[in-house]
Design a protein around this motif. Structure first.
Motif, mmCIF file in Angstrom:
data_model
loop_
_atom_site.group_PDB
_atom_site.id
_atom_site.type_symbol
_atom_site.label_atom_id
_atom_site.label_comp_id
_atom_site.label_asym_id
_atom_site.label_seq_id
_atom_site.Cartn_x
_atom_site.Cartn_y
_atom_site.Cartn_z
ATOM 1 N N THR A 83 0.923 -1.136 0.086
ATOM 2 C CA THR A 83 0.021 0.129 -0.156
ATOM 3 C C THR A 83 0.947 1.241 -0.186
ATOM 4 O O THR A 83 0.471 2.254 -0.743
ATOM 5 C CB THR A 83 -0.996 0.150 1.331
ATOM 6 O OG1 THR A 83 -1.655 -1.363 1.171
ATOM 7 C CG2 THR A 83 -1.771 1.268 1.078
ATOM 8 N N SER A 84 1.845 1.260 0.603
ATOM 9 C CA SER A 84 2.929 2.402 0.780
ATOM 10 C C SER A 84 3.549 2.714 -0.619
ATOM 11 O O SER A 84 3.597 3.904 -1.030
ATOM 12 C CB SER A 84 3.833 2.160 1.816
ATOM 13 O OG SER A 84 3.172 2.010 3.327
ATOM 14 N N PHE A 85 3.815 1.563 -1.168
ATOM 15 C CA PHE A 85 4.646 1.882 -2.507
ATOM 16 C C PHE A 85 3.450 2.247 -3.609
ATOM 17 O O PHE A 85 3.901 3.401 -4.277
ATOM 18 C CB PHE A 85 4.843 0.509 -3.071
ATOM 19 C CG PHE A 85 5.604 0.392 -4.358
ATOM 20 C CD1 PHE A 85 6.916 0.789 -4.557
ATOM 21 C CD2 PHE A 85 4.761 -0.156 -5.258
ATOM 22 C CE1 PHE A 85 7.319 0.835 -5.980
ATOM 23 C CE2 PHE A 85 5.227 -0.195 -6.750
ATOM 24 C CZ PHE A 85 6.479 0.396 -7.198
ATOM 25 N N ILE A 86 2.385 1.499 -3.430
ATOM 26 C CA ILE A 86 1.159 2.078 -4.471
ATOM 27 C C ILE A 86 0.815 3.730 -4.233
ATOM 28 O O ILE A 86 0.920 4.346 -5.216
ATOM 29 C CB ILE A 86 -0.029 1.053 -4.377
ATOM 30 C CG1 ILE A 86 0.538 -0.012 -4.930
ATOM 31 C CG2 ILE A 86 -0.971 1.939 -4.966
ATOM 32 C CD1 ILE A 86 -0.935 -0.961 -4.697
ATOM 33 N N SER A 87 0.867 3.923 -3.025
ATOM 34 C CA SER A 87 0.464 5.489 -2.590
ATOM 35 C C SER A 87 1.647 6.529 -2.900
ATOM 36 O O SER A 87 1.488 7.722 -3.328
ATOM 37 C CB SER A 87 0.241 5.601 -1.030
ATOM 38 O OG SER A 87 1.424 5.357 -0.338
ATOM 39 N N ALA A 88 2.761 5.880 -3.221
ATOM 40 C CA ALA A 88 3.783 6.752 -3.666
ATOM 41 C C ALA A 88 4.224 6.954 -5.215
ATOM 42 O O ALA A 88 4.979 7.674 -5.719
ATOM 43 C CB ALA A 88 5.273 6.331 -2.914
ATOM 44 N N VAL A 89 3.454 5.772 -5.847
ATOM 45 C CA VAL A 89 3.740 5.817 -7.250
ATOM 46 C C VAL A 89 3.028 7.145 -7.924
ATOM 47 O O VAL A 89 3.886 7.648 -8.886
ATOM 48 C CB VAL A 89 2.772 4.848 -7.918
ATOM 49 C CG1 VAL A 89 2.807 4.700 -9.393
ATOM 50 C CG2 VAL A 89 3.602 3.506 -7.413
ATOM 51 N N PRO A 90 1.918 7.688 -7.764
ATOM 52 C CA PRO A 90 1.499 8.949 -8.284
ATOM 53 C C PRO A 90 2.340 10.061 -8.246
ATOM 54 O O PRO A 90 2.572 11.085 -9.340
ATOM 55 C CB PRO A 90 0.278 9.540 -7.594
ATOM 56 C CG PRO A 90 -0.204 8.096 -6.849
ATOM 57 C CD PRO A 90 1.024 7.420 -6.777
ATOM 58 N N PHE A 91 3.581 10.281 -7.334
ATOM 59 C CA PHE A 91 4.479 11.189 -7.140
ATOM 60 C C PHE A 91 5.598 11.222 -8.523
ATOM 61 O O PHE A 91 6.105 12.157 -9.009
ATOM 62 C CB PHE A 91 5.260 11.310 -5.994
ATOM 63 C CG PHE A 91 4.230 11.919 -4.781
ATOM 64 C CD1 PHE A 91 4.083 13.192 -4.603
ATOM 65 C CD2 PHE A 91 3.450 10.892 -3.675
ATOM 66 C CE1 PHE A 91 3.378 13.739 -3.664
ATOM 67 C CE2 PHE A 91 2.796 11.395 -2.994
ATOM 68 C CZ PHE A 91 2.670 12.989 -2.912
ATOM 69 N N LEU A 92 5.477 9.960 -9.023
ATOM 70 C CA LEU A 92 6.447 9.906 -10.172
ATOM 71 C C LEU A 92 5.980 10.570 -11.210
ATOM 72 O O LEU A 92 6.672 10.980 -12.211
ATOM 73 C CB LEU A 92 6.763 8.300 -10.550
ATOM 74 C CG LEU A 92 7.126 7.220 -9.484
ATOM 75 C CD1 LEU A 92 7.061 5.623 -10.054
ATOM 76 C CD2 LEU A 92 8.647 7.613 -9.106
ATOM 77 N N PHE A 93 4.696 10.819 -11.404
ATOM 78 C CA PHE A 93 4.155 11.635 -12.528
ATOM 79 C C PHE A 93 4.049 13.013 -12.397
ATOM 80 O O PHE A 93 3.572 13.781 -13.151
ATOM 81 C CB PHE A 93 2.788 10.920 -12.949
ATOM 82 C CG PHE A 93 2.970 9.639 -13.204
ATOM 83 C CD1 PHE A 93 3.321 8.926 -14.556
ATOM 84 C CD2 PHE A 93 2.638 8.502 -12.335
ATOM 85 C CE1 PHE A 93 3.452 7.624 -14.890
ATOM 86 C CE2 PHE A 93 2.660 7.006 -12.537
ATOM 87 C CZ PHE A 93 3.185 6.688 -13.732
ATOM 88 N N VAL A 94 4.313 13.595 -11.145
ATOM 89 C CA VAL A 94 4.058 15.043 -10.714
ATOM 90 C C VAL A 94 5.392 15.854 -11.212
ATOM 91 O O VAL A 94 5.102 16.820 -11.472
ATOM 92 C CB VAL A 94 4.087 14.944 -9.188
ATOM 93 C CG1 VAL A 94 4.019 16.558 -8.766
ATOM 94 C CG2 VAL A 94 2.552 14.370 -8.858
ATOM 95 N N HIS A 95 6.508 15.056 -11.139
ATOM 96 C CA HIS A 95 7.868 16.041 -11.312
ATOM 97 C C HIS A 95 8.124 15.832 -12.759
ATOM 98 O O HIS A 95 8.199 14.938 -13.570
ATOM 99 C CB HIS A 95 8.936 15.383 -10.506
ATOM 100 C CG HIS A 95 8.645 15.483 -9.037
ATOM 101 N ND1 HIS A 95 9.215 16.563 -8.275
ATOM 102 C CD2 HIS A 95 8.314 14.583 -8.220
ATOM 103 C CE1 HIS A 95 8.780 16.349 -7.161
ATOM 104 N NE2 HIS A 95 8.551 15.138 -6.735
ATOM 105 N N PRO A 116 -2.454 18.950 -7.802
ATOM 106 C CA PRO A 116 -3.425 19.089 -6.442
ATOM 107 C C PRO A 116 -4.099 17.996 -6.043
ATOM 108 O O PRO A 116 -4.115 17.428 -4.966
ATOM 109 C CB PRO A 116 -4.313 20.352 -7.286
ATOM 110 C CG PRO A 116 -3.505 20.912 -8.254
ATOM 111 C CD PRO A 116 -2.445 19.743 -8.728
ATOM 112 N N PRO A 117 -4.559 17.045 -7.074
ATOM 113 C CA PRO A 117 -5.201 15.609 -6.443
ATOM 114 C C PRO A 117 -4.204 14.795 -5.903
ATOM 115 O O PRO A 117 -4.490 14.125 -4.917
ATOM 116 C CB PRO A 117 -5.700 15.087 -7.936
ATOM 117 C CG PRO A 117 -5.255 15.820 -8.883
ATOM 118 C CD PRO A 117 -4.631 17.242 -8.341
ATOM 119 N N VAL A 118 -2.907 14.717 -6.324
ATOM 120 C CA VAL A 118 -1.883 13.981 -5.767
ATOM 121 C C VAL A 118 -1.498 14.474 -4.322
ATOM 122 O O VAL A 118 -1.738 13.655 -3.397
ATOM 123 C CB VAL A 118 -0.635 14.059 -6.635
ATOM 124 C CG1 VAL A 118 0.473 13.183 -5.809
ATOM 125 C CG2 VAL A 118 -0.820 13.148 -7.755
#
Length: 270
Positions: A83-95, A116-118
């Motif tokens: 779960t921790s890994f999955i929740s961190a995945v969206p940040f890969l697409f923010v930068h 904003p949603p992330v």
């Protein structure tokens, strides 16, 4: 940051070493603390699992052995990491890397549409929800333990039963300090990041683009990572069994080292 990182890694490795080496520390709670120490080195999210284990032990002791088997705890631990890994995945697409060739690897900016949603997701599910759940759980544990201690006192129960409740109270108090440290060290970072999510928010341009904000942001970031450093210190000061285990682990290491030297001297006398 380097000093904090090295201190955190050393402290958490020490926690893992002591708990894994000393047999009387081989309990489910302490195994979860090892998991938390590893998570602290990697900045993952496991304190909720420690809280859940103590919550069941204190509020539902008759069902503890049946509900929290070793297999189930392994599955829950694995689920927490996934779960921790999955929740961190969206940040890969923010930068996104900087457009300047010389700064492509050292500077980045955020995609304003995705951030904003992330950011809201991270704040709600990585900060607000677990802290709220853990706070309620620890409140219920404190109330239950105080009621048990009062009842045992009035009944003049055997010292062993009363001592067990007091020991549980001390352990819960130690975990409360861990939770309190997390709240104190994480809250400023979440406030700053939500105030200026991309570092140059259009609503507050004078604030978010200022040098003062950059300084505050760096301080908050440092405090956020300090949460991984402070837990071993809390165990050292507030967890009596860990201090005992540390002495046993150190003494056994020195004893083994001394025995090895003695064997070497006997085989190869000088």
């Amino acid at each position: 940051m380097v000093a904090a990182g090295l201190t955190g890694v050393f402290g958490n490795l020490l926690v893992c070493f002591v708990i894994l080496r000393v047999k009387f520390l081989h309990t489910i709670t302490n195994v979860l603390l090892v998991n938390l120490a590893v998570a602290d080195m990697l900045q993952a999210y496991n304190l909720c699992l420690v809280t859940f284990e103590k919550y069941v032990a204190i509020l539902h002791p008759l069902h503890y052995a049946r509900r929290l088997t070793a297999t189930r705890m392994k599955i829950l631990t694995a689920l927490i990491w996934v779960t921790s890994f999955i929740s961190a995945v969206p940040f890969l697409f923010v930068h996104e890397p900087s457009d300047l060739p010389r700064k492509a690897c050292t500077a980045n900016h955020y995609q304003s549409k995705i951030l904003p949603p992330v950011q809201v997701f991270s704040t709600l599910f990585g900060y607000a929800l677990p802290i709220t759940v853990m706070s309620v759980a620890y409140y219920k544990m404190q109330v239950t333990l105080k009621r048990q201690a009062k009842a045992l006192n009035l009944q003049h129960a055997r010292a062993a039963a009363y001592d067990l409740v007091i020991a549980r109270q001390r352990l819960v108090n130690m975990l409360l300090i861990v939770l309190g440290a997390l709240i104190i060290l994480w809250t400023p970072a979440y406030v700053v990041y939500n105030l200026c999510p991309d570092g140059k928010d259009q609503a507050l341009p004078s604030l978010c683009s200022s040098k003062g904000y950059e300084l505050v942001e760096n301080i908050c970031k440092f405090l956020y990572y300090m949460n991984s450093v402070i837990n071993p210190v809390i165990y050292g000061f507030k967890y009596k069994k860990f201090r005992q285990g540390l002495k046993v682990a150190c003494c056994s290491c020195f004893s083994e080292h001394g025995n090895q030297n003695r064997v070497n001297n006997e085989i190869f006398p000088q």
